[in-house]
Design a protein around this motif. Structure first.
Motif, mmCIF file in Angstrom:
data_model
loop_
_atom_site.group_PDB
_atom_site.id
_atom_site.type_symbol
_atom_site.label_atom_id
_atom_site.label_comp_id
_atom_site.label_asym_id
_atom_site.label_seq_id
_atom_site.Cartn_x
_atom_site.Cartn_y
_atom_site.Cartn_z
ATOM 1 N N TYR A 39 -11.886 -8.080 7.930
ATOM 2 C CA TYR A 39 -11.817 -6.809 7.225
ATOM 3 C C TYR A 39 -10.764 -5.905 7.876
ATOM 4 C CZ TYR A 39 -16.483 -8.192 5.537
ATOM 5 O OH TYR A 39 -17.550 -8.869 4.979
ATOM 6 N N ASN A 40 -10.091 -5.106 7.046
ATOM 7 C CA ASN A 40 -9.299 -3.975 7.539
ATOM 8 C C ASN A 40 -10.190 -2.744 7.490
ATOM 9 O OD1 ASN A 40 -6.839 -5.568 7.572
ATOM 10 N ND2 ASN A 40 -6.774 -5.314 5.345
ATOM 11 N N TRP A 41 -10.095 -1.877 8.486
ATOM 12 C CA TRP A 41 -10.958 -0.696 8.488
ATOM 13 C C TRP A 41 -10.210 0.562 8.921
ATOM 14 C CZ3 TRP A 41 -11.390 1.890 13.070
ATOM 15 C CH2 TRP A 41 -11.170 1.186 14.253
ATOM 16 N N VAL A 42 -10.702 1.700 8.468
ATOM 17 C CA VAL A 42 -10.276 3.019 8.940
ATOM 18 C C VAL A 42 -11.529 3.823 9.226
ATOM 19 C CG1 VAL A 42 -8.062 3.015 7.707
ATOM 20 C CG2 VAL A 42 -10.107 3.934 6.583
ATOM 21 N N GLY A 43 -11.454 4.755 10.169
ATOM 22 C CA GLY A 43 -12.657 5.490 10.537
ATOM 23 C C GLY A 43 -12.366 6.860 11.102
ATOM 24 N N ILE A 44 -13.415 7.660 11.176
ATOM 25 C CA ILE A 44 -13.332 9.016 11.710
ATOM 26 C C ILE A 44 -14.457 9.211 12.724
ATOM 27 C CG2 ILE A 44 -14.762 9.991 9.845
ATOM 28 C CD1 ILE A 44 -12.936 12.515 10.019
ATOM 29 N N ILE A 99 -16.495 -5.109 0.886
ATOM 30 C CA ILE A 99 -16.509 -3.753 1.442
ATOM 31 C C ILE A 99 -17.568 -3.674 2.530
ATOM 32 C CG2 ILE A 99 -16.813 -1.285 0.964
ATOM 33 C CD1 ILE A 99 -16.070 -1.810 -1.917
ATOM 34 N N SER A 100 -17.252 -2.986 3.600
ATOM 35 C CA SER A 100 -18.244 -2.699 4.637
ATOM 36 C C SER A 100 -18.165 -1.220 4.992
ATOM 37 C CB SER A 100 -17.994 -3.535 5.898
ATOM 38 O OG SER A 100 -16.771 -3.163 6.515
ATOM 39 N N ILE A 101 -19.287 -0.659 5.360
ATOM 40 C CA ILE A 101 -19.306 0.694 5.911
ATOM 41 C C ILE A 101 -20.116 0.643 7.198
ATOM 42 C CG2 ILE A 101 -18.983 1.960 3.743
ATOM 43 C CD1 ILE A 101 -22.000 2.417 3.624
ATOM 44 N N GLY A 102 -19.665 1.336 8.209
ATOM 45 C CA GLY A 102 -20.323 1.308 9.502
ATOM 46 C C GLY A 102 -20.498 2.701 10.063
ATOM 47 N N TRP A 103 -21.562 2.864 10.841
ATOM 48 C CA TRP A 103 -21.895 4.180 11.403
ATOM 49 C C TRP A 103 -22.470 3.971 12.788
ATOM 50 C CZ3 TRP A 103 -26.938 5.662 12.718
ATOM 51 C CH2 TRP A 103 -27.160 7.027 12.958
ATOM 52 N N GLN A 104 -22.032 4.779 13.724
ATOM 53 C CA GLN A 104 -22.666 4.742 15.041
ATOM 54 C C GLN A 104 -22.751 6.147 15.616
ATOM 55 O OE1 GLN A 104 -19.664 2.127 16.992
ATOM 56 N NE2 GLN A 104 -19.600 3.683 18.598
ATOM 57 N N SER A 139 -19.631 8.621 14.480
ATOM 58 C CA SER A 139 -18.440 8.101 13.825
ATOM 59 C C SER A 139 -18.830 7.162 12.705
ATOM 60 C CB SER A 139 -17.537 7.374 14.828
ATOM 61 O OG SER A 139 -18.212 6.268 15.396
ATOM 62 N N TYR A 140 -17.953 7.057 11.718
ATOM 63 C CA TYR A 140 -18.179 6.048 10.700
ATOM 64 C C TYR A 140 -16.868 5.515 10.162
ATOM 65 C CZ TYR A 140 -18.540 10.400 7.838
ATOM 66 O OH TYR A 140 -18.382 11.633 7.268
ATOM 67 N N VAL A 141 -16.973 4.289 9.608
ATOM 68 C CA VAL A 141 -15.788 3.576 9.147
ATOM 69 C C VAL A 141 -16.065 2.990 7.773
ATOM 70 C CG1 VAL A 141 -15.143 2.954 11.513
ATOM 71 C CG2 VAL A 141 -16.454 1.340 10.144
ATOM 72 N N ILE A 142 -14.984 2.702 7.068
ATOM 73 C CA ILE A 142 -15.061 1.902 5.854
ATOM 74 C C ILE A 142 -14.058 0.776 5.997
ATOM 75 C CG2 ILE A 142 -13.410 3.365 4.595
ATOM 76 C CD1 ILE A 142 -15.100 2.713 2.045
ATOM 77 N N TYR A 189 -7.600 14.231 7.389
ATOM 78 C CA TYR A 189 -7.782 13.166 8.362
ATOM 79 C C TYR A 189 -8.315 11.874 7.737
ATOM 80 C CZ TYR A 189 -7.157 16.392 12.308
ATOM 81 O OH TYR A 189 -6.640 17.276 13.200
ATOM 82 N N PHE A 190 -9.222 12.000 6.752
ATOM 83 C CA PHE A 190 -9.952 10.834 6.255
ATOM 84 C C PHE A 190 -10.158 11.013 4.763
ATOM 85 C CE2 PHE A 190 -14.192 8.368 6.353
ATOM 86 C CZ PHE A 190 -13.572 7.130 6.451
ATOM 87 N N VAL A 191 -9.670 10.053 3.958
ATOM 88 C CA VAL A 191 -9.713 10.142 2.503
ATOM 89 C C VAL A 191 -10.207 8.813 1.944
ATOM 90 C CG1 VAL A 191 -8.417 10.609 0.388
ATOM 91 C CG2 VAL A 191 -7.713 11.687 2.540
ATOM 92 N N ILE A 192 -11.129 8.856 0.989
ATOM 93 C CA ILE A 192 -11.586 7.659 0.289
ATOM 94 C C ILE A 192 -11.388 7.850 -1.204
ATOM 95 C CG2 ILE A 192 -13.566 6.174 -0.236
ATOM 96 C CD1 ILE A 192 -14.679 6.826 2.487
ATOM 97 N N CYS A 193 -10.793 6.854 -1.853
ATOM 98 C CA CYS A 193 -10.525 6.918 -3.291
ATOM 99 C C CYS A 193 -11.087 5.664 -3.945
ATOM 100 C CB CYS A 193 -9.023 6.986 -3.563
ATOM 101 S SG CYS A 193 -8.112 8.242 -2.623
ATOM 102 N N ILE A 194 -11.724 5.821 -5.100
ATOM 103 C CA ILE A 194 -12.287 4.664 -5.785
ATOM 104 C C ILE A 194 -11.847 4.646 -7.241
ATOM 105 C CG2 ILE A 194 -14.295 4.565 -4.261
ATOM 106 C CD1 ILE A 194 -15.916 5.743 -6.575
ATOM 107 N N ALA A 195 -11.811 3.448 -7.802
ATOM 108 C CA ALA A 195 -11.450 3.281 -9.202
ATOM 109 C C ALA A 195 -12.591 3.800 -10.087
ATOM 110 C CB ALA A 195 -11.176 1.814 -9.497
ATOM 111 N N PRO A 196 -12.252 4.362 -11.235
ATOM 112 C CA PRO A 196 -13.303 4.875 -12.128
ATOM 113 C C PRO A 196 -14.102 3.736 -12.773
ATOM 114 C CG PRO A 196 -11.142 5.021 -13.173
ATOM 115 C CD PRO A 196 -10.907 4.599 -11.766
#
Length: 316
Positions: A125-130, A197-202, A210-213, A309-316
């Motif tokens: 997976y590729n991930w980005v997080g804040i 898709i994965s989402i992570g939180w710690q 912090s969390y990532v997608i 800093y952190f943006v998520i966009c999804i298809a309609p």
């Protein structure tokens, strides 16, 4: 829209069938189960870390849905995609003297699973997080890749030149992958939508959260530009702004991105030199992409360009 596990129940009076989607995810300090009642336009949530439940009503305005928190009267946007993904905004509160400040942040959720994910989540997976440290307003971002190996029960996370393997197990109560950390009091959970898709939180209580997608790493260069020239992904950012993202062909046939968040609109070419679903935008924005499904961005240097800093966009 975005939602969880779909379940229908026919009305006993022969009326309209009720459509409910069930998701699992998290806020900055909360682990949640969320049910989205499409028919009655209600969101019901349960927090597993505190004995907290609630129900909000929602309405549609343009391309977004909005729910109102009765505790503070604030209105927040959210989106869902089929019964797969739920992304929205909420607010944290900090008090200084007599002044109360509200800070926006994202919440993320994926379709609830009824059993251990097993081999379905294997892959890269590729991930980005804040990350928030000490305060909701003190935040930083990062990005990298991760390899999930269910046979060894490990997630090997890479950022920069560092790779760290973390053992994991499935937590049947939270229906989540639970990450095992050595020592300390760090807790961490992840949710998956198959291997896409994965989402992570710690969280380290009272210190940082912090969390990532993450999106499946592409094995062939993805097609960014849709056959529909007006195809847009709708976006939510950690600073509370909303907008859209549109891939288009630039003047020199380069793949480009139009990004609107609030009033600013940015235009520019992307650099996807690796062909694996990762790209850079301007000099400091790192993006990940799941074709025709979603994209996510982190801005590592707001002095270069004032994209959130952190943006998520999804298809309609």
């Amino acid at each position: 829209g975005i939602i969880f596990n779909a379940c229908g129940s026919g009305g006993g009076d022969g009326g309209e069938e009720t459509t409910i989607y069930t998701f699992r995810g998290f806020l900055i300090n909360d682990l949640l189960r969320v049910q989205l009642n499409i028919t009655d336009q209600e969101i019901t949530y349960q927090n597993f870390l505190e004995p907290e439940k609630g129900t909000f009503t929602f309405t549609q305005k343009g391309n977004f849905y909005y729910y109102t928190n009765p505790d503070n009267g604030l209105e927040f946007p959210f989106l869902w995609q089929d019964d797969q993904i739920l992304v929205g905004l909420a607010a944290g509160m900090e008090q200084e003297g007599d002044m109360v400040y509200y800070f926006p942040f994202l919440f993320l959720a994926l379709k609830e699973t009824s059993q251990d994910y097993g081999d379905k989540i294997a892959g890269e997976y590729n991930w980005v997080g804040i990350k928030y440290e000490g305060s909701i307003s003190n935040k930083s971002v990062n990005y990298g890749s991760a390899v999930v190996d269910p046979s060894q029960k490990t997630i090997s996370v890479t950022y920069g030149n560092t790779t760290v393997p973390f053992p994991f197990q499935f937590n049947p109560d939270y229906k989540a992958v639970e990450i095992e950390f050595e020592g300390g009091n760090t807790i961490g959970y992840q949710y998956y939508l198959d291997n896409q898709i994965s989402i992570g939180w710690q969280m380290v209580p009272d210190q940082e959260s912090s969390y990532v997608i993450g999106f499946k790493k592409q094995t062939t260069p993805p097609q960014y530009i849709s056959s529909d020239p007006d195809f847009k992904y709708y976006c939510l950012a950690e600073d509370g702004s909303t907008g859209y993202a549109l891939f288009y062909e630039g003047q020199n046939q380069e793949t480009s991105l139009e990004l609107e968040l609030g009033n600013p609109i940015w235009y520019g070419a992307i650099d996807d030199k690796f062909g694996d679903g990762t790209f850079t935008y301007y000099s400091s924005v790192h993006g990940i992409y799941l074709p025709q499904k979603a994209l996510a961005l982190v801005n590592t240097d707001k002095s270069q360009i004032d994209i959130p800093y952190f943006v998520i966009c999804i298809a309609p």
